[in-house]
Design a protein around this motif. Structure first.
Motif, PDB file in Angstrom:
ATOM      1  N   ARG A  35       0.838  -1.211   0.000  1.00  0.00           N
ATOM      2  CA  ARG A  35       0.000   0.000   0.000  1.00  0.00           C
ATOM      3  C   ARG A  35       0.869   1.256   0.000  1.00  0.00           C
ATOM      4  N   PHE A  36       2.000   1.219   0.721  1.00  0.00           N
ATOM      5  CA  PHE A  36       2.930   2.346   0.724  1.00  0.00           C
ATOM      6  C   PHE A  36       3.485   2.564  -0.682  1.00  0.00           C
ATOM      7  N   ILE A  37       3.911   1.492  -1.332  1.00  0.00           N
ATOM      8  CA  ILE A  37       4.448   1.583  -2.693  1.00  0.00           C
ATOM      9  C   ILE A  37       3.405   2.155  -3.646  1.00  0.00           C
ATOM     10  N   VAL A  82      17.564  16.306  -8.777  1.00  0.00           N
ATOM     11  CA  VAL A  82      17.934  16.407  -7.363  1.00  0.00           C
ATOM     12  C   VAL A  82      17.245  15.300  -6.569  1.00  0.00           C
ATOM     13  N   LEU A  83      18.032  14.635  -5.729  1.00  0.00           N
ATOM     14  CA  LEU A  83      17.503  13.623  -4.814  1.00  0.00           C
ATOM     15  C   LEU A  83      17.325  14.262  -3.444  1.00  0.00           C
ATOM     16  N   TYR A  84      16.122  14.170  -2.894  1.00  0.00           N
ATOM     17  CA  TYR A  84      15.835  14.617  -1.545  1.00  0.00           C
ATOM     18  C   TYR A  84      15.592  13.374  -0.700  1.00  0.00           C
ATOM     19  N   HIS A  85      16.412  13.177   0.318  1.00  0.00           N
ATOM     20  CA  HIS A  85      16.323  11.989   1.164  1.00  0.00           C
ATOM     21  C   HIS A  85      15.535  12.314   2.428  1.00  0.00           C
ATOM     22  N   TYR A  86      14.594  11.419   2.761  1.00  0.00           N
ATOM     23  CA  TYR A  86      13.738  11.608   3.924  1.00  0.00           C
ATOM     24  C   TYR A  86      13.838  10.402   4.850  1.00  0.00           C
ATOM     25  N   SER A  87      13.690  10.683   6.130  1.00  0.00           N
ATOM     26  CA  SER A  87      13.641   9.650   7.148  1.00  0.00           C
ATOM     27  C   SER A  87      12.397   9.937   7.981  1.00  0.00           C
ATOM     28  N   LYS A  88      11.344   9.154   7.746  1.00  0.00           N
ATOM     29  CA  LYS A  88      10.041   9.445   8.338  1.00  0.00           C
ATOM     30  C   LYS A  88       9.621   8.333   9.287  1.00  0.00           C
ATOM     31  N   LYS A  89       9.196   8.726  10.493  1.00  0.00           N
ATOM     32  CA  LYS A  89       8.641   7.757  11.439  1.00  0.00           C
ATOM     33  C   LYS A  89       7.272   7.334  10.951  1.00  0.00           C
ATOM     34  N   GLN A  94       7.464   3.227  15.879  1.00  0.00           N
ATOM     35  CA  GLN A  94       8.402   2.127  16.108  1.00  0.00           C
ATOM     36  C   GLN A  94       9.368   1.964  14.934  1.00  0.00           C
ATOM     37  N   TYR A  95       8.894   2.236  13.716  1.00  0.00           N
ATOM     38  CA  TYR A  95       9.711   2.035  12.519  1.00  0.00           C
ATOM     39  C   TYR A  95       9.969   3.356  11.822  1.00  0.00           C
ATOM     40  N   ILE A  96      11.095   3.407  11.137  1.00  0.00           N
ATOM     41  CA  ILE A  96      11.452   4.574  10.346  1.00  0.00           C
ATOM     42  C   ILE A  96      11.567   4.149   8.889  1.00  0.00           C
ATOM     43  N   CYS A  97      10.953   4.930   8.022  1.00  0.00           N
ATOM     44  CA  CYS A  97      10.992   4.667   6.586  1.00  0.00           C
ATOM     45  C   CYS A  97      11.971   5.648   5.950  1.00  0.00           C
ATOM     46  N   ASN A  98      12.925   5.111   5.224  1.00  0.00           N
ATOM     47  CA  ASN A  98      13.923   5.933   4.531  1.00  0.00           C
ATOM     48  C   ASN A  98      13.679   5.841   3.025  1.00  0.00           C
ATOM     49  N   TYR A  99      13.401   6.976   2.426  1.00  0.00           N
ATOM     50  CA  TYR A  99      13.124   7.020   0.992  1.00  0.00           C
ATOM     51  C   TYR A  99      13.648   8.335   0.425  1.00  0.00           C
ATOM     52  N   HIS A 100      13.637   8.412  -0.895  1.00  0.00           N
ATOM     53  CA  HIS A 100      14.045   9.661  -1.542  1.00  0.00           C
ATOM     54  C   HIS A 100      13.056  10.020  -2.638  1.00  0.00           C
ATOM     55  N   ASP A 121      15.474  -1.685   6.272  1.00  0.00           N
ATOM     56  CA  ASP A 121      14.634  -2.592   5.494  1.00  0.00           C
ATOM     57  C   ASP A 121      13.295  -1.919   5.180  1.00  0.00           C
ATOM     58  N   PRO A 122      13.039  -1.573   3.918  1.00  0.00           N
ATOM     59  CA  PRO A 122      11.794  -0.882   3.585  1.00  0.00           C
ATOM     60  C   PRO A 122      10.559  -1.748   3.824  1.00  0.00           C
ATOM     61  N   LYS A 123      10.677  -3.063   3.712  1.00  0.00           N
ATOM     62  CA  LYS A 123       9.508  -3.921   3.965  1.00  0.00           C
ATOM     63  C   LYS A 123       9.104  -3.855   5.433  1.00  0.00           C
ATOM     64  N   LYS A 124      10.054  -3.636   6.277  1.00  0.00           N
ATOM     65  CA  LYS A 124       9.776  -3.538   7.708  1.00  0.00           C
ATOM     66  C   LYS A 124       9.396  -2.121   8.111  1.00  0.00           C
ATOM     67  N   GLY A 125      10.050  -1.129   7.534  1.00  0.00           N
ATOM     68  CA  GLY A 125       9.882   0.250   7.975  1.00  0.00           C
ATOM     69  C   GLY A 125       8.883   1.089   7.214  1.00  0.00           C
ATOM     70  N   CYS A 126       8.519   0.680   5.998  1.00  0.00           N
ATOM     71  CA  CYS A 126       7.660   1.530   5.152  1.00  0.00           C
ATOM     72  C   CYS A 126       6.351   0.830   4.858  1.00  0.00           C
ATOM     73  N   GLY A 127       5.311   1.274   5.517  1.00  0.00           N
ATOM     74  CA  GLY A 127       3.995   0.681   5.313  1.00  0.00           C
ATOM     75  C   GLY A 127       2.907   1.645   5.691  1.00  0.00           C
ATOM     76  N   ILE A 128       1.695   1.326   5.242  1.00  0.00           N
ATOM     77  CA  ILE A 128       0.529   2.127   5.558  1.00  0.00           C
ATOM     78  C   ILE A 128      -0.475   1.220   6.249  1.00  0.00           C
ATOM     79  N   ALA A 129      -0.885   1.599   7.429  1.00  0.00           N
ATOM     80  CA  ALA A 129      -1.869   0.806   8.177  1.00  0.00           C
ATOM     81  C   ALA A 129      -3.241   1.011   7.584  1.00  0.00           C
ATOM     82  N   GLY A 130      -4.102   0.034   7.840  1.00  0.00           N
ATOM     83  CA  GLY A 130      -5.502   0.193   7.439  1.00  0.00           C
ATOM     84  C   GLY A 130      -5.923  -0.678   6.424  1.00  0.00           C
TER      85      GLY A 130
END
Length: 130
Positions: A35-37, A82-89, A94-100, A121-130
Motif C-alpha cells: 500500500r505504501f508503494i 535532485v535527490l531529496y532523502h527523507y527519514s520518516k517515522k 516504532q519504525y522509520i521509513c527511509n526514501y528519496h 529494510d523498507p519492507k519492515k519500515g515503510c507501510g501504511i496501516a488500514g
C-alpha cells in the motif's frame, strides 16, 4: 449412474467456484508495504511539486510525503535531477521509513522516488496501516 456423474460434475464446479473466489480475494489483499508503494507511485506520478507535498501548517496532523522536517540531505545527480532523502517515522513511531524523491530542479516537480535501502529494510519500515 446419471445422478452420480451429475453429482461429480457439480462437485467439480463447486470446487472451481470456491477456488476462483479464494484467488480473487487474495489478490485484493495488499500488505502495508505494498500500500505504501502504491501510494508513492500514485503521488509521484501526479505531477505535484515538492512544495505541494511539503508540510502545511493549516493541517498539522497530516502525513506529508516531502515534509521538510523529515529531510535528511539533498544531492544533485550527474543528470541534473535532485535527490531529496527523507527519514520518516511511521504511525506507531516504532519504525522509520527511509526514501528519496527525485525532483526536476527546473520545475520543482517530483518525477520519481525510491527506497534508501542502505538505511533500513523498507519492507519492515515503510507501510501504511488500514
Amino acid at each position: 449412474m446419471l445422478k452420480i456423474r451429475l453429482a461429480g460434475k457439480m462437485r467439480i464446479l463447486e470446487l472451481l467456484i470456491f477456488t476462483l473466489v479464494i484467488a480473487s480475494c487474495s489478490s485484493l489483499y495488499k500488505t502495508a508495504h505494498q500500500r505504501f508503494i502504491d501510494m508513492m507511485n500514485s503521488i509521484c506520478s501526479s505531477g505535484k511539486s515538492l512544495d505541494q507535498l511539503d508540510f502545511n501548517p493549516d493541517y498539522p496532523l497530516g502525513r506529508y510525503l516531502a515534509d521538510h522536517r523529515d529531510l535528511t540531505v539533498s544531492e544533485v545527480r550527474l543528470d541534473g535531477l535532485v535527490l531529496y532523502h527523507y527519514s520518516k517515522k511511521m504511525l506507531t513511531g516504532q519504525y522509520i521509513c527511509n526514501y528519496h524523491l527525485l525532483v526536476d530542479p527546473n520545475t520543482n516537480i517530483v518525477v520519481g522516488w525510491g527506497f534508501d535501502q542502505e538505511l533500513g529494510d523498507p519492507k519492515k519500515g515503510c507501510g501504511i496501516a488500514g
